[in-house]
Scaffold this motif. Structure first.
Motif, PDB file in Angstrom:
ATOM      1  N   SER A  16       0.836  -1.215   0.000  1.00  0.00           N
ATOM      2  CA  SER A  16       0.000   0.000   0.000  1.00  0.00           C
ATOM      3  C   SER A  16       0.868   1.262   0.000  1.00  0.00           C
ATOM      4  N   MET A  17       2.004   1.236   0.685  1.00  0.00           N
ATOM      5  CA  MET A  17       2.900   2.391   0.672  1.00  0.00           C
ATOM      6  C   MET A  17       3.487   2.604  -0.716  1.00  0.00           C
ATOM      7  N   LYS A  18       3.840   1.519  -1.387  1.00  0.00           N
ATOM      8  CA  LYS A  18       4.382   1.621  -2.743  1.00  0.00           C
ATOM      9  C   LYS A  18       3.339   2.221  -3.687  1.00  0.00           C
ATOM     10  N   LYS A  19       2.106   1.784  -3.567  1.00  0.00           N
ATOM     11  CA  LYS A  19       1.025   2.316  -4.401  1.00  0.00           C
ATOM     12  C   LYS A  19       0.794   3.795  -4.090  1.00  0.00           C
ATOM     13  N   PHE A  20       0.797   4.141  -2.811  1.00  0.00           N
ATOM     14  CA  PHE A  20       0.593   5.526  -2.395  1.00  0.00           C
ATOM     15  C   PHE A  20       1.676   6.439  -2.972  1.00  0.00           C
ATOM     16  N   VAL A  21       2.923   6.019  -2.906  1.00  0.00           N
ATOM     17  CA  VAL A  21       4.034   6.819  -3.436  1.00  0.00           C
ATOM     18  C   VAL A  21       3.904   6.985  -4.940  1.00  0.00           C
ATOM     19  N   ALA A  22       3.541   5.929  -5.645  1.00  0.00           N
ATOM     20  CA  ALA A  22       3.386   6.002  -7.097  1.00  0.00           C
ATOM     21  C   ALA A  22       2.265   6.955  -7.479  1.00  0.00           C
ATOM     22  N   GLU A  23       1.146   6.907  -6.775  1.00  0.00           N
ATOM     23  CA  GLU A  23       0.028   7.804  -7.074  1.00  0.00           C
ATOM     24  C   GLU A  23       0.379   9.249  -6.761  1.00  0.00           C
ATOM     25  N   ASN A  24       1.026   9.472  -5.649  1.00  0.00           N
ATOM     26  CA  ASN A  24       1.400  10.843  -5.294  1.00  0.00           C
ATOM     27  C   ASN A  24       2.473  11.396  -6.212  1.00  0.00           C
ATOM     28  N   LYS A  25       3.348  10.549  -6.708  1.00  0.00           N
ATOM     29  CA  LYS A  25       4.384  11.003  -7.631  1.00  0.00           C
ATOM     30  C   LYS A  25       3.759  11.540  -8.905  1.00  0.00           C
ATOM     31  N   SER A  26       2.792  10.837  -9.454  1.00  0.00           N
ATOM     32  CA  SER A  26       2.142  11.314 -10.677  1.00  0.00           C
ATOM     33  C   SER A  26       1.303  12.548 -10.389  1.00  0.00           C
ATOM     34  N   ALA A  27       0.644  12.596  -9.238  1.00  0.00           N
ATOM     35  CA  ALA A  27      -0.142  13.774  -8.890  1.00  0.00           C
ATOM     36  C   ALA A  27       0.757  14.988  -8.681  1.00  0.00           C
ATOM     37  N   MET A  28       1.899  14.799  -8.060  1.00  0.00           N
ATOM     38  CA  MET A  28       2.837  15.901  -7.828  1.00  0.00           C
ATOM     39  C   MET A  28       3.416  16.400  -9.144  1.00  0.00           C
ATOM     40  N   THR A  29       3.721  15.493 -10.049  1.00  0.00           N
ATOM     41  CA  THR A  29       4.231  15.880 -11.361  1.00  0.00           C
ATOM     42  C   THR A  29       3.200  16.711 -12.102  1.00  0.00           C
ATOM     43  N   THR A  30       1.956  16.288 -12.067  1.00  0.00           N
ATOM     44  CA  THR A  30       0.878  17.032 -12.718  1.00  0.00           C
ATOM     45  C   THR A  30       0.730  18.416 -12.098  1.00  0.00           C
ATOM     46  N   THR A  31       0.810  18.496 -10.793  1.00  0.00           N
ATOM     47  CA  THR A  31       0.683  19.777 -10.109  1.00  0.00           C
ATOM     48  C   THR A  31       1.832  20.708 -10.468  1.00  0.00           C
ATOM     49  N   LEU A  32       3.041  20.188 -10.479  1.00  0.00           N
ATOM     50  CA  LEU A  32       4.196  21.029 -10.799  1.00  0.00           C
ATOM     51  C   LEU A  32       4.149  21.522 -12.239  1.00  0.00           C
ATOM     52  N   LEU A  33       3.735  20.661 -13.142  1.00  0.00           N
ATOM     53  CA  LEU A  33       3.655  21.082 -14.537  1.00  0.00           C
ATOM     54  C   LEU A  33       2.541  22.086 -14.762  1.00  0.00           C
ATOM     55  N   SER A  34       1.446  21.940 -14.049  1.00  0.00           N
ATOM     56  CA  SER A  34       0.335  22.866 -14.261  1.00  0.00           C
ATOM     57  C   SER A  34       0.596  24.222 -13.624  1.00  0.00           C
ATOM     58  N   THR A  35       1.423  24.295 -12.597  1.00  0.00           N
ATOM     59  CA  THR A  35       1.689  25.587 -11.973  1.00  0.00           C
ATOM     60  C   THR A  35       2.655  26.426 -12.783  1.00  0.00           C
ATOM     61  N   GLN A  36       3.311  25.836 -13.775  1.00  0.00           N
ATOM     62  CA  GLN A  36       4.261  26.589 -14.578  1.00  0.00           C
ATOM     63  C   GLN A  36       3.648  27.067 -15.886  1.00  0.00           C
ATOM     64  N   SER A  37       2.357  26.919 -16.054  1.00  0.00           N
ATOM     65  CA  SER A  37       1.737  27.317 -17.308  1.00  0.00           C
ATOM     66  C   SER A  37       1.407  28.799 -17.308  1.00  0.00           C
ATOM     67  N   ASP A  38       1.197  29.337 -18.495  1.00  0.00           N
ATOM     68  CA  ASP A  38       0.866  30.749 -18.637  1.00  0.00           C
ATOM     69  C   ASP A  38      -0.520  31.051 -18.096  1.00  0.00           C
ATOM     70  N   ILE A  39      -1.399  30.071 -18.110  1.00  0.00           N
ATOM     71  CA  ILE A  39      -2.754  30.281 -17.616  1.00  0.00           C
ATOM     72  C   ILE A  39      -2.704  30.667 -16.146  1.00  0.00           C
ATOM     73  N   ASN A  40      -1.831  30.047 -15.395  1.00  0.00           N
ATOM     74  CA  ASN A  40      -1.736  30.368 -13.978  1.00  0.00           C
ATOM     75  C   ASN A  40      -1.162  31.753 -13.752  1.00  0.00           C
ATOM     76  N   GLU A  41      -0.337  32.240 -14.643  1.00  0.00           N
ATOM     77  CA  GLU A  41       0.159  33.610 -14.500  1.00  0.00           C
ATOM     78  C   GLU A  41      -0.997  34.593 -14.603  1.00  0.00           C
ATOM     79  N   PHE A  42      -1.880  34.376 -15.573  1.00  0.00           N
ATOM     80  CA  PHE A  42      -3.040  35.246 -15.710  1.00  0.00           C
ATOM     81  C   PHE A  42      -3.968  35.116 -14.512  1.00  0.00           C
ATOM     82  N   ALA A  43      -4.153  33.899 -14.026  1.00  0.00           N
ATOM     83  CA  ALA A  43      -5.038  33.685 -12.880  1.00  0.00           C
ATOM     84  C   ALA A  43      -4.477  34.335 -11.621  1.00  0.00           C
ATOM     85  N   SER A  44      -3.193  34.167 -11.382  1.00  0.00           N
ATOM     86  CA  SER A  44      -2.616  34.757 -10.170  1.00  0.00           C
ATOM     87  C   SER A  44      -2.641  36.281 -10.252  1.00  0.00           C
ATOM     88  N   LEU A  45      -2.457  36.815 -11.438  1.00  0.00           N
ATOM     89  CA  LEU A  45      -2.528  38.265 -11.600  1.00  0.00           C
ATOM     90  C   LEU A  45      -3.949  38.762 -11.379  1.00  0.00           C
TER      91      LEU A  45
END
Length: 100
Positions: A16-45
């Motif tokens: 279960s820990m291995k599964k949890f780490v794998a799921e969080n790794k993909s979720a964290m990657t998605t979060t990091l990639l989405s926070t670097q988009s131009d859309i978020n610059e407009f939203a934060s502004l």
């Protein structure tokens, strides 16, 4: 019997820990990639508009002008980036020839 139960608990915990780490790794990657988009610059502004620490009309007017200018700059940067992305190879070669 007790040893078998303990071994099974350890195995299930590790699985279960291995599964949890794998799921969080993909979720964290998605979060990091989405926070670097131009859309978020407009939203934060745009969220900067809700600054309730400004009380005078002059402060509010200055903030409005500042945010409008930042939006114009972001749009201009986006248009330049779009122009660069859509250039053909021929246009790039012509630009390099002019610079050289």
């Amino acid at each position: 019997y007790a040893a078998a139960v303990i071994v099974m608990m350890l195995f299930m915990t590790l699985t279960s820990m291995k599964k949890f780490v794998a799921e969080n790794k993909s979720a964290m990657t998605t979060t990091l990639l989405s926070t670097q988009s131009d859309i978020n610059e407009f939203a934060s502004l745009s969220f900067n508009c809700w600054d309730f620490s400004k009380f005078s009309a002059d402060q509010t007017r200055e903030q409005r002008r500042s945010i409008a200018e930042q939006f114009r700059l972001l749009l201009q940067d986006e248009q330049v980036a779009q122009t660069k992305r859509t250039r053909s190879a021929k246009e790039k070669y012509i630009l390099y020839a002019r610079r050289g």
